[in-house]
Design a protein around this motif. Structure first.
Motif, PDB file in Angstrom:
ATOM      1  N   ALA A 183      -4.937   7.206 -26.388  1.00  0.00           N
ATOM      2  CA  ALA A 183      -5.206   5.616 -25.032  1.00  0.00           C
ATOM      3  C   ALA A 183      -6.033   4.901 -26.645  1.00  0.00           C
ATOM      4  O   ALA A 183      -7.034   4.791 -26.845  1.00  0.00           O
ATOM      5  CB  ALA A 183      -6.914   6.032 -24.611  1.00  0.00           C
ATOM      6  N   GLN A 184      -5.333   4.783 -27.798  1.00  0.00           N
ATOM      7  CA  GLN A 184      -5.021   4.203 -28.737  1.00  0.00           C
ATOM      8  C   GLN A 184      -4.431   2.801 -28.806  1.00  0.00           C
ATOM      9  O   GLN A 184      -3.010   3.390 -28.803  1.00  0.00           O
ATOM     10  CB  GLN A 184      -5.627   4.938 -30.095  1.00  0.00           C
ATOM     11  CG  GLN A 184      -4.367   6.496 -30.550  1.00  0.00           C
ATOM     12  CD  GLN A 184      -4.453   6.138 -32.469  1.00  0.00           C
ATOM     13  OE1 GLN A 184      -5.364   5.587 -33.020  1.00  0.00           O
ATOM     14  NE2 GLN A 184      -5.017   7.771 -31.928  1.00  0.00           N
ATOM     15  N   THR A 185      -4.793   1.920 -29.608  1.00  0.00           N
ATOM     16  CA  THR A 185      -3.482   0.825 -30.066  1.00  0.00           C
ATOM     17  C   THR A 185      -3.724  -0.159 -30.554  1.00  0.00           C
ATOM     18  O   THR A 185      -3.162   1.084 -32.475  1.00  0.00           O
ATOM     19  CB  THR A 185      -3.624  -0.527 -29.403  1.00  0.00           C
ATOM     20  OG1 THR A 185      -4.761  -1.159 -28.776  1.00  0.00           O
ATOM     21  CG2 THR A 185      -3.601   0.309 -26.796  1.00  0.00           C
ATOM     22  N   CYS A 186      -5.401  -0.377 -31.387  1.00  0.00           N
ATOM     23  CA  CYS A 186      -5.612  -0.947 -32.613  1.00  0.00           C
ATOM     24  C   CYS A 186      -6.983  -1.379 -32.726  1.00  0.00           C
ATOM     25  O   CYS A 186      -7.623  -0.963 -31.399  1.00  0.00           O
ATOM     26  CB  CYS A 186      -5.194  -2.974 -31.763  1.00  0.00           C
ATOM     27  SG  CYS A 186      -5.468  -3.824 -33.537  1.00  0.00           S
ATOM     28  N   GLY A 233      -8.529  -3.692 -32.872  1.00  0.00           N
ATOM     29  CA  GLY A 233      -9.825  -4.664 -32.163  1.00  0.00           C
ATOM     30  C   GLY A 233      -9.774  -6.183 -33.230  1.00  0.00           C
ATOM     31  O   GLY A 233     -10.271  -7.080 -33.273  1.00  0.00           O
ATOM     32  N   PRO A 251      -8.709  -8.701 -34.992  1.00  0.00           N
ATOM     33  CA  PRO A 251      -7.651  -9.641 -34.783  1.00  0.00           C
ATOM     34  C   PRO A 251      -8.112  -9.976 -33.339  1.00  0.00           C
ATOM     35  O   PRO A 251      -8.656 -11.783 -33.363  1.00  0.00           O
ATOM     36  CB  PRO A 251      -6.041  -9.651 -34.144  1.00  0.00           C
ATOM     37  CG  PRO A 251      -5.152  -8.267 -34.435  1.00  0.00           C
ATOM     38  CD  PRO A 251      -6.729  -7.492 -35.118  1.00  0.00           C
ATOM     39  N   ALA A 252      -8.444  -9.428 -32.758  1.00  0.00           N
ATOM     40  CA  ALA A 252      -9.462  -9.988 -31.781  1.00  0.00           C
ATOM     41  C   ALA A 252     -11.000 -10.609 -32.484  1.00  0.00           C
ATOM     42  O   ALA A 252     -11.539 -12.097 -32.262  1.00  0.00           O
ATOM     43  CB  ALA A 252      -9.891  -9.591 -31.357  1.00  0.00           C
ATOM     44  N   PHE A 253     -11.460 -10.061 -32.829  1.00  0.00           N
ATOM     45  CA  PHE A 253     -12.783  -9.775 -33.727  1.00  0.00           C
ATOM     46  C   PHE A 253     -12.289 -10.895 -35.259  1.00  0.00           C
ATOM     47  O   PHE A 253     -13.572 -12.226 -34.380  1.00  0.00           O
ATOM     48  CB  PHE A 253     -13.229  -8.689 -34.054  1.00  0.00           C
ATOM     49  CG  PHE A 253     -14.457  -8.497 -35.804  1.00  0.00           C
ATOM     50  CD1 PHE A 253     -15.600  -8.707 -34.758  1.00  0.00           C
ATOM     51  CD2 PHE A 253     -14.435  -8.581 -36.534  1.00  0.00           C
ATOM     52  CE1 PHE A 253     -16.599  -8.980 -35.084  1.00  0.00           C
ATOM     53  CE2 PHE A 253     -15.695  -8.364 -36.950  1.00  0.00           C
ATOM     54  CZ  PHE A 253     -16.987  -8.633 -36.186  1.00  0.00           C
ATOM     55  N   ASP A 267     -13.131 -14.416 -30.997  1.00  0.00           N
ATOM     56  CA  ASP A 267     -13.299 -13.709 -29.301  1.00  0.00           C
ATOM     57  C   ASP A 267     -13.418 -12.085 -29.230  1.00  0.00           C
ATOM     58  O   ASP A 267     -13.667 -10.677 -29.195  1.00  0.00           O
ATOM     59  CB  ASP A 267     -11.456 -13.670 -29.077  1.00  0.00           C
ATOM     60  CG  ASP A 267     -11.494 -13.448 -27.873  1.00  0.00           C
ATOM     61  OD1 ASP A 267     -12.313 -12.490 -26.741  1.00  0.00           O
ATOM     62  OD2 ASP A 267      -9.995 -12.318 -27.089  1.00  0.00           O
ATOM     63  N   ARG A 268     -14.894 -12.775 -29.354  1.00  0.00           N
ATOM     64  CA  ARG A 268     -15.813 -11.415 -29.227  1.00  0.00           C
ATOM     65  C   ARG A 268     -15.609 -10.085 -27.747  1.00  0.00           C
ATOM     66  O   ARG A 268     -16.028  -8.962 -28.455  1.00  0.00           O
ATOM     67  CB  ARG A 268     -17.983 -11.511 -28.669  1.00  0.00           C
ATOM     68  CG  ARG A 268     -18.291 -12.058 -30.456  1.00  0.00           C
ATOM     69  CD  ARG A 268     -19.000 -11.511 -31.231  1.00  0.00           C
ATOM     70  NE  ARG A 268     -19.915 -10.259 -31.058  1.00  0.00           N
ATOM     71  CZ  ARG A 268     -19.942 -10.220 -32.478  1.00  0.00           C
ATOM     72  NH1 ARG A 268     -20.113 -10.625 -33.297  1.00  0.00           N
ATOM     73  NH2 ARG A 268     -21.233  -9.353 -32.827  1.00  0.00           N
ATOM     74  N   ASP A 305     -13.309  -9.765 -26.753  1.00  0.00           N
ATOM     75  CA  ASP A 305     -11.737  -8.849 -25.421  1.00  0.00           C
ATOM     76  C   ASP A 305     -11.738  -7.540 -27.389  1.00  0.00           C
ATOM     77  O   ASP A 305     -11.700  -6.935 -27.036  1.00  0.00           O
ATOM     78  CB  ASP A 305     -10.965  -9.378 -26.344  1.00  0.00           C
ATOM     79  CG  ASP A 305      -9.883 -10.603 -24.939  1.00  0.00           C
ATOM     80  OD1 ASP A 305     -10.478  -9.377 -23.848  1.00  0.00           O
ATOM     81  OD2 ASP A 305      -9.634 -11.747 -25.072  1.00  0.00           O
ATOM     82  N   ALA A 309     -14.411  -4.756 -25.517  1.00  0.00           N
ATOM     83  CA  ALA A 309     -13.539  -4.224 -24.544  1.00  0.00           C
ATOM     84  C   ALA A 309     -12.818  -3.434 -25.336  1.00  0.00           C
ATOM     85  O   ALA A 309     -12.747  -2.054 -25.415  1.00  0.00           O
ATOM     86  CB  ALA A 309     -12.780  -4.806 -23.987  1.00  0.00           C
ATOM     87  N   ILE A 310     -12.349  -3.575 -26.466  1.00  0.00           N
ATOM     88  CA  ILE A 310     -11.283  -3.141 -27.101  1.00  0.00           C
ATOM     89  C   ILE A 310     -11.859  -1.120 -28.043  1.00  0.00           C
ATOM     90  O   ILE A 310     -11.166  -0.520 -28.056  1.00  0.00           O
ATOM     91  CB  ILE A 310     -10.643  -3.844 -28.081  1.00  0.00           C
ATOM     92  CG1 ILE A 310      -9.209  -4.132 -27.601  1.00  0.00           C
ATOM     93  CG2 ILE A 310      -9.233  -2.994 -29.443  1.00  0.00           C
ATOM     94  CD1 ILE A 310      -8.485  -5.789 -28.137  1.00  0.00           C
TER      95      ILE A 310
END
Lengths: 473, 226, 272
Positions: free
Chosen positions: C60-63, C65, C67-69, C73-74, C76, C79-80
């Protein structure tokens, strides 16, 4: 000064294609960095002094209203005048009023970023007062009709042959056959021309590196001595300073001085650190008869208590831009207003609005070198990120970036979906790129492939391979 | 502009969420101004007197000042005269009313012309007496007044400064303590100059050149503690 | 691989008991390694297994975060981050083969939860267990040499986050010095950014290109056969530029060389 920050991208492209500018920027990359590294390494207490300098300014910012009152009281006790200016326009008007009272025709100026910020020179000229910049770099760019491209080395973008051409164009009273080959001859010529100006001037205007609450003193830090001649020879000395320049005491200013020059030019101390308190005393044979301080807010008070308060610790040493790869690439003018580099990327949105200067906090790789050298330990990348957050929440982020980010975040928050989609995508890309190992063009990735190849993925994702390995085991 | 003043102060207080009559903050400010606490001092300057003088000389020379040491005040005119000769300068210096300088045997210097008062544009060499020196960076500290007018520090080509060994401190803070003692706490003369080497500029292609607007040369005569 | 006793290993879930005999490590693969260069992930697994760890890879891992940070984009990002923290609870350590991602997990997650005390506490416990791969090997496990061979001259680029957020500078050099046949030739300004900067390189391609062009010049000056670094983003940027310039220098993640796993084509397909 006209703000061209909205055109940052175009400004940057122009700068990248400007060969003389690129040659001049090489001087920033070389000199400043080595000198700072050497000077800071030679003082074992350097980092401790940085901590203390930060703490002093944090203390000031938490008590800024009270220190300003204490400072103003001391200035007045010493016979000086304090003027409070909420906006740039107010400051310009106050200064013009002083010029009118003194029937001033010519004012000499020490180097001052605040007077750049309020656009003082143009304003004075419009009102028949001639400002003469006396710092060599400032003088050069005044002759060129330009603005500083660096906060401590205003003419760092200019090469020697350009200075020679400017001097020949403007100093027409001098022998056209004179030799100006060497930098020393250029310096001597400027010295002689400006020496007369100091004596002609009716008013001398300087900025301030610090204002000391304990004594009502303004402090300037220079290497040339131009600021001292500016403020000692005319009958009136006007100091223009922003409200955050306050430090409590002489001891506190000594602490910050220890990190200022080392961070800026790599000197242990600048040549002249001058403390001015009020006008000359009755028994003094020299010095100004009148002393005015214009205290400028211009948006700073609203930074207090915000996520940008730390920026008010800045002492304008320029170390952040000296160490910034983006500044090295495009120089100071590309940033489009008074303050370039990382400190400008935080301060310009605060003072001019992020709607006009949104590129600045975005045009950073967040490499963190600025923060690592900041003598006041200002978390510059973090504050640039805060500006990006404000832009994002106010929908100022460009639509394409926003949609791209939105689509990405949709998957990034859903691991199972993410892995299914990426497995498929990487399998395709991996097959396409297998023979060369890279792509030289790629739909939607033009920003990347314009200048670089895109390395191809190996094919199967790690997660897919790991799942197989686990099943096999 | 008293309304601008109140407006700015009010804006700051509202941004900080503070009131003007905040007793605790007022006390903190008064306390700091009264006590002027010292921060960490570089160990470099914290030396016994003789080593301090040597460090001062080393640091001043590192920033292109020239330094000579003489045994007593009576030797200063000789040292000044020798300096002028070595630079092929006319035997003329200007100085203020400083009593220590006045007591020195200038008349023993044949053909030496002593001009008094603030500096003139044409002055080639001036002599000042420093209030103190700071060993950690080879910095001179001078105060304005009829004794040593400030223009002497900036207008000439050559600035000669007399400094008593006993007045060399390890750090800036010690000299401030002396200034507070002399002028009173919270009071300053019109100008205090910290001077570290002769005038310079690196504004043309970051090449360091001496003698931008102020003196091209700074010569320090240290009077040893007898 | 040889180890000396690690100094005071920071163990979150093992108070008072010293280092667990076989530390359980959750590998944070990083999105770029997962997608573009899985061999770096396998090299990381090998290095840690050789050093006595049990390595698992939470699905259950993707990235991280970033790029959002870094785009402001706090929501998202939060959430990540929350899902990463959940996925990695129960491991002694969380290790990423990237200074940038490890820096994000270790130095920035906590500030995301300033107004959520319960989550903040979990973020603190999580961040304390996070390490970048090479510093984990050397600083935590006390690994002082590797059993690998690489014939050639390497130059090492210090990726910004690893260097300035996590203090990674001597560790990779120390281990590289123990690779048989490898000679290290330092580039000028190895601590200067390569111009990648995540989305920066596509938002400001002209500036990014100028910066990476300076970098490839200093790389070429060393005469090295291979460029190494600890971050795939920087490596892809530099490899992409080197390939576009037609340079023959091979580009690899430092873990591949330390693990002796250099049989796969280099990043961008360079051949020596």
């Amino acid at each position: 000064m006209q703000i061209t920050s909205p055109g940052f991208k175009e400004n940057a492209r122009t700068a990248l294609d400007d060969a003389p500018l690129q040659r001049a920027l090489g001087n920033v990359r070389k000199g400043f960095i080595e000198k700072r590294a050497k000077a800071s390494a030679a003082l074992p207490e350097f980092d401790l002094l940085r901590d203390n300098a930060r703490d002093i300014k944090d203390h000031v910012l938490a008590h800024l209203d009270l220190y300003l009152e204490a400072y103003a009281e001391k200035v007045e006790a010493a016979g000086g005048h304090v003027h409070w200016a909420e906006t740039a326009e107010d400051a310009r008007r106050i200064i013009l009023e002083i010029c009118r009272q003194k029937n001033a025709r010519t004012v000499t100026k020490g180097k001052s970023m605040i007077t750049e910020e309020i656009g003082l020179n143009d304003f004075l000229e419009e009102h028949a007062v001639a400002p003469v910049e006396t710092d060599l770099g400032e003088y050069i760019i005044q002759l060129r009709g330009e603005h500083p491209s660096h906060i401590i080395a205003p003419a760092v973008h200019v090469n020697k042959d350009q200075v020679e051409a400017d001097f020949r164009r403007v100093h027409t009273h001098l022998d056209p056959a004179r030799n100006l080959e060497e930098p020393t001859t250029l310096l001597s010529e400027a010295r002689a021309v400006l020496r007369e100006k100091y004596f002609e001037a009716d008013i001398g205007i300087t900025g301030a590196n610090f204002l000391i609450a304990e004594t009502g003193t303004s402090v300037i830090v220079t290497n040339e001595g131009n600021g001292d001649l500016t403020q000692n020879l005319p009958k009136t000395h006007v100091v223009v300073a922003s409200i955050e320049k306050i430090v409590p005491t002489l001891d506190d200013v000594s602490q910050i001085l220890r990190v200022l020059a080392r961070s800026a030019t790599g000197q242990d101390m600048s040549v002249y650190t001058t403390f001015s308190t009020g006008p000359k005393r009755d028994i003094d044979p020299d010095g100004p008869e009148d002393y005015h301080v214009v205290l400028l807010d211009n948006g700073r008070s609203s930074m207090l208590g915000s996520e940008f308060q730390d920026m008010l610790r800045c002492i304008r040493c320029g170390a952040c831009m000296n160490h910034c790869p983006v500044y090295h690439a495009v120089g100071g003018h590309a940033y489009g207003w008074v303050y370039p580099g990382p400190m400008g990327a935080v301060l310009t949105p605060s003072l001019m609005g992020v709607d006009k200067s949104g590129h600045l906090p975005n045009a950073s790789t967040f490499c963190g070198r600025c923060e690592s050298v900041c003598p006041m330990r200002i978390p510059l990348p973090k504050m640039m990120r805060h500006w990006r957050e404000r832009e994002f929440s106010r929908n100022l982020t460009p639509a394409t970036a926003r949609y791209g980010l939105g689509a990405w975040a949709f998957f990034a928050k859903r691991p199972a979906l993410y892995q299914a989609a990426t497995r498929l995508a990487m399998a395709v890309l991996g097959r396409l790129g297998r023979s060369k190992g890279r792509f030289s063009a790629m739909p939607l990735a033009g920003g990347w492939t314009k200048y670089r190849d895109l390395p191809a993925p190996e094919g199967e994702t790690f997660q897919a391979q790991w799942a197989k390995r686990r099943t096999a085991a | 502009m008293s309304d601008a003043r109140s407006a700015i102060l009010a804006k700051m207080r509202s941004a900080m969420g503070r009131k003007a009559d905040d007793v605790e903050r007022k006390a903190a400010v008064a306390d700091r101004l009264q006590r002027s606490p010292r921060g960490p001092l570089p160990a470099r300057g914290q030396l016994p007197e003789s080593e301090r003088t040597a460090l001062f000389q080393k640091m001043a020379e590192a920033v292109q000042a020239s330094v000579v040491r003489v045994a007593s005040r009576a030797d200063v005119p000789d040292a000044v005269s020798a300096y002028l000769k070595s630079k092929n300068l006319p035997a003329t210096v200007r100085m203020g009313e400083d009593a220590r300088l006045a007591e020195m045997p200038w008349s023993a210097q044949k053909h030496m012309e002593i001009l008094k008062g603030r500096a003139e544009n044409a002055d080639l060499a001036t002599v000042s007496h420093a209030l103190g020196g700071v060993a950690e960076t080879g910095t001179l500290m001078l105060v304005s007044g009829p004794d040593n007018p400030t223009t002497l520090n900036f207008l000439p080509e050559h600035h000669i400064v007399v400094l008593e060994e006993a007045d060399i401190a390890g750090d800036y803070e010690s000299v401030w303590a002396r200034i507070r003692e002399r002028f009173g706490k919270g009071v300053m003369p019109r100008t205090v100059n910290m001077i570290t080497g002769p005038s310079r500029s690196a504004d043309i292609e970051q090449t360091l050149l001496l003698g931008a607007h102020g003196p091209r040369a700074l010569h320090i005569v240290i009077v040893d503690k007898g | 691989m040889t180890s000396s006793a690690p100094q005071d290993p920071p163990l979150a879930d093992n108070q008072g008991g010293g280092a667990p005999s076989r530390p359980k490590v959750g590998l944070f693969v990083t999105c770029l390694v997962d997608l573009f260069r899985p061999s770096v992930g396998f090299a990381a697994v090998k290095l840690m297994e050789d050093a006595g760890c049990t390595v698992e890879v939470p699905a259950a891992q993707t990235c991280c975060g970033q790029p959002a940070f870094n785009s402001g984009d706090r929501d998202d990002t939060r959430a990540i981050a929350a899902s990463v923290i959940r996925a990695f609870e129960g491991y002694d350590y969380v290790v990423a083969p990237s200074g940038s991602c490890a820096g994000m997990l270790k130095k920035h997650y906590v500030e995301l939860f300033e107004d959520d005390p319960a989550m903040k506490q979990r973020a603190e416990a999580f961040s304390a267990r996070v390490f970048e791969l090479v510093s984990f090997l050397t600083d935590v496990l006390g690994v002082s040499s590797v059993d690998a061979r690489f014939e050639g001259t390497a130059t090492y680029h210090d990726s910004c986050s690893g260097l300035r957020e996590l203090g990674i500078q001597s560790q990779p050099r120390k281990l590289l010095a123990t690779v048989d046949g490898l000679k290290l030739s330092e580039m000028r300004d190895s601590d200067v950014c390569c111009g990648f900067g995540g989305t920066f390189c596509v938002k400001y391609p002209d500036i990014s290109n100028k910066i990476v062009g300076e970098k490839t010049r200093t790389i070429a000056e060393t005469g090295a056969d291979v460029l190494l670094a600890g971050d795939l983003g920087c490596l892809m940027n530099m490899a992409g530029k080197l390939k576009r310039e037609g340079t023959a220098i091979e580009v690899r993640h430092v873990a591949e060389v330390l693990a002796g796993m250099t049989d796969k084509p280099a990043i961008g397909g360079g051949r020596r």
